[in-house]
Enzyme design. Structure first.
Site, PDB file in Angstrom:
ATOM      1  N   HIS A 163      -2.626  10.269   0.286  1.00 32.52           N
ATOM      2  CA  HIS A 163      -3.111   9.176   0.175  1.00 32.52           C
ATOM      3  C   HIS A 163      -2.841   9.395  -1.730  1.00 32.52           C
ATOM      4  CE1 HIS A 163      -4.338   4.458   0.417  1.00 32.52           C
ATOM      5  NE2 HIS A 163      -4.338   4.825  -0.503  1.00 32.52           N
ATOM      6  N   LYS A 187      -7.539  -1.446  11.455  1.00 32.96           N
ATOM      7  CA  LYS A 187      -7.132  -1.526   9.827  1.00 32.96           C
ATOM      8  C   LYS A 187      -6.073  -1.006   9.584  1.00 32.96           C
ATOM      9  CE  LYS A 187      -6.473  -2.131   5.222  1.00 32.96           C
ATOM     10  NZ  LYS A 187      -5.571  -1.047   4.267  1.00 32.96           N
ATOM     11  N   GLU A 238       0.589  -1.399   0.014  1.00 28.52           N
ATOM     12  CA  GLU A 238      -0.446   0.219  -0.029  1.00 28.52           C
ATOM     13  C   GLU A 238       0.907   1.239  -0.121  1.00 28.52           C
ATOM     14  OE1 GLU A 238      -3.208  -0.092   2.616  1.00 28.52           O
ATOM     15  OE2 GLU A 238      -3.498   2.260   2.773  1.00 28.52           O
ATOM     16  N   ASP A 267       4.308 -14.671  11.455  1.00 27.45           N
ATOM     17  CA  ASP A 267       3.252 -15.409  10.573  1.00 27.45           C
ATOM     18  C   ASP A 267       2.217 -13.838  11.095  1.00 27.45           C
ATOM     19  OD1 ASP A 267       0.676 -16.256  10.718  1.00 27.45           O
ATOM     20  OD2 ASP A 267       1.263 -18.327  11.425  1.00 27.45           O
TER      21      ASP A 267
HETATM   22  C1  MEV Z   1      -6.002   2.965   4.740  1.00 19.89           C
HETATM   23  O1  MEV Z   1      -5.055   1.721   4.458  1.00 19.89           O
HETATM   24  C2  MEV Z   1      -6.266   3.027   6.737  1.00 19.89           C
HETATM   25  C3  MEV Z   1      -7.244   4.170   6.807  1.00 19.89           C
HETATM   26  O2  MEV Z   1      -8.209   3.560   6.806  1.00 19.89           O
HETATM   27  C4  MEV Z   1      -6.931   3.877   8.833  1.00 19.89           C
HETATM   28  C5  MEV Z   1      -8.247   5.026   8.954  1.00 19.89           C
HETATM   29  O3  MEV Z   1      -9.414   5.156   8.030  1.00 19.89           O
HETATM   30  O4  MEV Z   1      -7.738   5.005  10.735  1.00 19.89           O
HETATM   31  C6  MEV Z   1      -6.773   4.800   6.763  1.00 19.89           C
END
Ligand code: MEV
Length: 439
Positions: free
Chosen positions: A393, A280, A87, A296
């Protein structure tokens, strides 16, 4: 795909035979498909063989970039973190967060506990009282029979810490467990734990047949396996600074930024849809270092998300507050990691990554990985509550878009310059390339 595309004894074929069969059965241009696989082979045949032997039916290598995020201060020591991830914005975000906290006291982290868990699941059709009496009788034997397996681990300071009998017959009739705690020191310990459990299961089974031989009672082992739920293999990471030291963020003053940031964490504590995405973001940092260090990541993911739901509702792994005008941001998560054994001795890039980190102990690696998660969470929330996530991003995604549209080197250089001042989108990139054709 051909309708009769199945094969017996595939794993016994040579690599070349496997590739020929796969490419001829499933690809419209078999020669191109084969060439693509071969183009990812390493010219160092020994290195290639090492990778081929990691798994069955290996045809080629699947690349992920290995990047680094410098300037992390963790417990007063400076680290550069290795990160394997696809990413585009993750490494940049980690590096930015590291730089931000470098001048604000750095990160503090502590491995709080290192306990691993395994279970022998079995059925027993006698009375719980007789099973308890049998368990007390057999317990020393369970440990004794594992001695050949535990000897080396004990010499390193680990081993089996406890074995208990758990009655689960209310959940499933006649179902019981041996619940075993392990200390695997610097190893993740999956093979060690599973070997001990299988030994215990066989001791248990044989001893039960003997002990209950004159009764109409049966003990049947169902399975023996470690648990990836390790709530007592826990690490904590933290950053803190006076609120005013947070500075301004995209027009938000420090206090306003802190308030919005803390509310963003509260939302993730209370709201599962947001909590999953919030966590995430944490796992973006965690997985990248876990993968780079040969651990792992599936085990880590499973254990972490179970922990996030430990109170009955999936919730944030991190917390944030202002305490006496100090902004405090914390993360707690379970991490079963190893720095010896497994892939750590085999994969040259894993060895490289561990050396980059100063050959840490497992506890030390837990602290580093937790910091990577906290840094990533900080970077994501900082953007989310100020500029929004897309600006940064998409900037990081620019090269991917340019590659997707087959831009050449000079178009890329011109685009990178142009998009310093303009918003990146797929359409904007296409328009730019149309206006700046290849020369
Ligand atoms: C993207 O990989 C991760 C985010 O969505 C985490 C978040 O929203 O806190 C930017």
């Amino acid at each position: 795909m051909k309708s009769e595309a199945y094969i017996n004894g595939f794993s016994k074929r040579t690599k070349a035979e496997k590739i020929d069969w796969i490419c001829s059965q499933f690809f419209h241009d078999p020669e191109a498909a084969k060439q693509l696989l071969e183009s990812y082979w390493n010219s160092d045949t020994q290195l290639q063989q090492l990778h081929d032997e990691f798994i069955e039916n290996a045809l080629t290598n699947y690349y992920l970039p290995l990047g680094v995020a410098p300037n992390f201060i963790i417990n007063g020591t400076s680290y550069t973190l290795p990160m394997a991830i696809e990413e585009s914005s993750v490494v940049a975000a980690a590096a930015k967060a590291a730089k931000f906290w470098q001048t604000r006291g750095g990160f503090k982290a502590k491995a709080l506990a290192m306990e691993k868990v395994g279970q022998v699941h079995f059925n027993f059709n006698g009375t719980p009282t007789s099973l308890h009496a049998f368990f007390e009788h057999i317990k020393p034997q369970l440990l004794e029979d594992c001695k050949p397996l535990t000897k080396k681990m004990e010499a390193r300071g680990g081993g089996i810490s406890s074995v208990t009998l758990v009655d689960k017959s209310e959940a499933i009739p006649q179902y019981f467990q041996l619940h075993v705690h392990f200390n695997t020191v610097d190893a993740m310990g999956a093979n060690f734990i599973n070997s001990c459990l299988e030994q215990m299961a066989s001791t248990l089974q044989a001893a039960a047949e003997d002990y209950f031989s004159d009764q109409d009672v049966r003990l049947e082992v169902v399975m023996s396996i470690l648990s990836n739920y390790v709530p007592n293999c826990l690490v904590e990471a933290e950053v803190r600074c006076p609120v005013e030291d947070l500075g301004t963020h995209d027009g938000l003053d420090a206090e306003h930024f802190a308030r919005k940031f803390i509310q963003a964490v509260h939302i993730a504590e209370k709201e599962p849809y947001r909590a999953v995405t919030h966590n995430k973001g944490i796992m973006n940092g965690v997985d990248a270092v876990v993968l780079a260090t040969g651990n792992d990541f599936r085990a880590v993911e499973a254990g972490v998300h179970a922990y996030a739901a430990r109170n009955g509702q999936y919730s944030s792994l991190s917390s944030a507050a202002i305490e006496d005008n100090i902004f405090v941001f914390r993360l707690q998560l379970p991490l079963a990691l190893g720095t010896v054994g497994g892939l750590t001795r085999l994969h040259p890039l894993v060895q490289w990554s561990l050396e980059l980190l100063g050959n840490p102990s497992a506890a030390n690696l837990m602290e580093i990985v937790a910091v990577a998660g906290l840094a990533q969470n900080f970077a994501a929330l900082r953007s989310l509550v100020s500029s929004g996530i897309q600006k940064g991003h998409m900037k990081m995604h620019l090269l991917n878009l340019l590659n997707q549209h087959k831009a050449d080197t000079s178009q890329k250089a011109a685009a990178v310059k142009y998009f310093e001042q303009h918003n990146v989108s797929s359409q904007a990139v296409q328009d730019f390339l149309k206006a700046h054709p290849k020369t």
